[in-house]
Design a protein around this motif. Sequence first.
Motif, mmCIF file in Angstrom:
data_model
loop_
_atom_site.group_PDB
_atom_site.id
_atom_site.type_symbol
_atom_site.label_atom_id
_atom_site.label_comp_id
_atom_site.label_asym_id
_atom_site.label_seq_id
_atom_site.Cartn_x
_atom_site.Cartn_y
_atom_site.Cartn_z
ATOM 1 N N MET A 149 -24.870 69.091 30.496
ATOM 2 C CA MET A 149 -25.142 67.720 30.077
ATOM 3 C C MET A 149 -26.106 67.734 28.889
ATOM 4 O O MET A 149 -26.689 68.767 28.548
ATOM 5 N N SER A 150 -26.274 66.585 28.267
ATOM 6 C CA SER A 150 -27.291 66.455 27.228
ATOM 7 C C SER A 150 -28.667 66.785 27.802
ATOM 8 O O SER A 150 -28.927 66.608 28.999
ATOM 9 N N MET A 151 -29.565 67.263 26.935
ATOM 10 C CA MET A 151 -30.946 67.510 27.361
ATOM 11 C C MET A 151 -31.575 66.254 27.953
ATOM 12 O O MET A 151 -32.508 66.347 28.769
ATOM 13 N N LEU A 152 -31.072 65.072 27.602
ATOM 14 C CA LEU A 152 -31.603 63.830 28.183
ATOM 15 C C LEU A 152 -31.563 63.878 29.704
ATOM 16 O O LEU A 152 -32.466 63.377 30.370
ATOM 17 N N PRO A 161 -25.790 70.912 13.704
ATOM 18 C CA PRO A 161 -26.480 69.827 14.420
ATOM 19 C C PRO A 161 -25.528 69.103 15.356
ATOM 20 O O PRO A 161 -24.372 68.842 15.020
ATOM 21 N N VAL A 162 -26.035 68.793 16.523
ATOM 22 C CA VAL A 162 -25.262 68.183 17.603
ATOM 23 C C VAL A 162 -25.966 66.902 18.032
ATOM 24 O O VAL A 162 -27.191 66.791 17.952
ATOM 25 N N TYR A 163 -25.205 65.949 18.520
ATOM 26 C CA TYR A 163 -25.798 64.712 19.004
ATOM 27 C C TYR A 163 -26.379 64.923 20.400
ATOM 28 O O TYR A 163 -25.651 65.256 21.344
ATOM 29 N N LEU A 164 -27.688 64.788 20.527
ATOM 30 C CA LEU A 164 -28.401 64.905 21.809
ATOM 31 C C LEU A 164 -27.952 66.153 22.571
ATOM 32 O O LEU A 164 -27.391 66.073 23.662
ATOM 33 N N PRO A 165 -28.251 67.354 22.032
ATOM 34 C CA PRO A 165 -27.664 68.601 22.528
ATOM 35 C C PRO A 165 -27.995 68.935 23.973
ATOM 36 O O PRO A 165 -28.903 68.379 24.581
ATOM 37 N N TRP A 166 -27.290 69.935 24.463
ATOM 38 C CA TRP A 166 -27.482 70.457 25.807
ATOM 39 C C TRP A 166 -28.715 71.350 25.859
ATOM 40 O O TRP A 166 -29.364 71.632 24.854
ATOM 41 N N ILE A 167 -29.017 71.823 27.049
ATOM 42 C CA ILE A 167 -30.220 72.608 27.302
ATOM 43 C C ILE A 167 -30.245 73.902 26.488
ATOM 44 O O ILE A 167 -31.274 74.295 25.934
ATOM 45 N N GLY A 168 -29.105 74.578 26.411
ATOM 46 C CA GLY A 168 -29.051 75.853 25.723
ATOM 47 C C GLY A 168 -29.389 75.762 24.248
ATOM 48 O O GLY A 168 -29.889 76.733 23.654
ATOM 49 N N TYR A 169 -29.125 74.629 23.631
ATOM 50 C CA TYR A 169 -29.453 74.423 22.222
ATOM 51 C C TYR A 169 -30.961 74.514 22.020
ATOM 52 O O TYR A 169 -31.432 75.150 21.068
ATOM 53 N N PHE A 170 -31.702 73.926 22.932
ATOM 54 C CA PHE A 170 -33.164 73.934 22.814
ATOM 55 C C PHE A 170 -33.752 75.295 23.182
ATOM 56 O O PHE A 170 -34.820 75.657 22.689
ATOM 57 N N THR A 187 -28.693 62.684 13.921
ATOM 58 C CA THR A 187 -28.732 63.759 14.910
ATOM 59 C C THR A 187 -29.899 64.720 14.697
ATOM 60 O O THR A 187 -30.554 65.134 15.663
ATOM 61 N N ILE A 188 -30.164 65.097 13.448
ATOM 62 C CA ILE A 188 -31.215 66.089 13.199
ATOM 63 C C ILE A 188 -32.607 65.558 13.538
ATOM 64 O O ILE A 188 -33.359 66.232 14.257
ATOM 65 N N PRO A 189 -33.004 64.364 13.074
ATOM 66 C CA PRO A 189 -34.318 63.866 13.479
ATOM 67 C C PRO A 189 -34.470 63.712 14.993
ATOM 68 O O PRO A 189 -35.559 63.950 15.532
ATOM 69 N N LEU A 190 -33.398 63.330 15.684
ATOM 70 C CA LEU A 190 -33.480 63.210 17.138
ATOM 71 C C LEU A 190 -33.718 64.576 17.791
ATOM 72 O O LEU A 190 -34.512 64.695 18.730
ATOM 73 N N ILE A 191 -33.048 65.610 17.298
ATOM 74 C CA ILE A 191 -33.278 66.952 17.836
ATOM 75 C C ILE A 191 -34.724 67.371 17.603
ATOM 76 O O ILE A 191 -35.391 67.903 18.500
#
Length: 240
Positions: free
Chosen positions: A212-215, A12-21, A122-126
């Motif tokens: 960058m973060s997915m944000l 789990p990563v904090y507010l992950p990048w695009i590739g994570y999703f 981190t996990i609930p945010l993902i």
Amino acid sequence: MRRGRCIGILQPVYLPWIGYFEQIDYVDHFVFQDDVQYTKNDWRNRNRICTKSGPTWLIVPVKRDGLSTRLHETRIDYGRNWARKQILTVRQAYSSSPYIDPVIAMLESAFDARPDRLTDLTIPLIEQLAGHLSIAGTFSRASDIPRAPDADLTGRLLEIAKAHAATDLYLGAKGIAYVDTQFLGQNGVAVTFQNFIHPTYKQHGADFQSHMSMLDYIANVGPAGVRQWLDTLPKFGSAP
């Protein structure tokens, strides 16, 4: 034809990048590998967004509980007012974006809950961000799966795969260097490594900032735009 059941396994990563999703959207089920050792100065508790003056870090401070601390044991340090500052940073960075308010609401709700453990932030945010992008995935945590005392990294992946009746694993590109695919294959689990091509999109500044973060992607193109991009990518079992 679908070849079986594919799962993704990532820390789990904090507010992950695009590739994570992309990995979450590709698989049938996604496992957060939260039972590994916490690593400092990594992506577990921080990520970047793009501001008008360039990339900036969003960091969740953690308590120093020792080098052997597992990721799911790592505690958040609320001694500084970092949460409020992060909200202000995100608001200022994307003040002109019509898509950022729901994301900020997610962050505010998560911060207000003040979870003790990093992974409980981190996990609930993902999971919420995945839902915001209409990713219809299911999730679980590796820490809920028993671990053999002598299991190495690849052995642990096999344990997780077997626990979820997986025939296939979809892993990050860096796994090529350390995952024993032959061993997994001999035990009935095929492995595919991510081969990700980063999209470009309109962003602050003259030079595009990738990873960058997915944000950042959501703020600039909106959740529908992200979903449209995800729909152009292959999924497990789709024709090559």
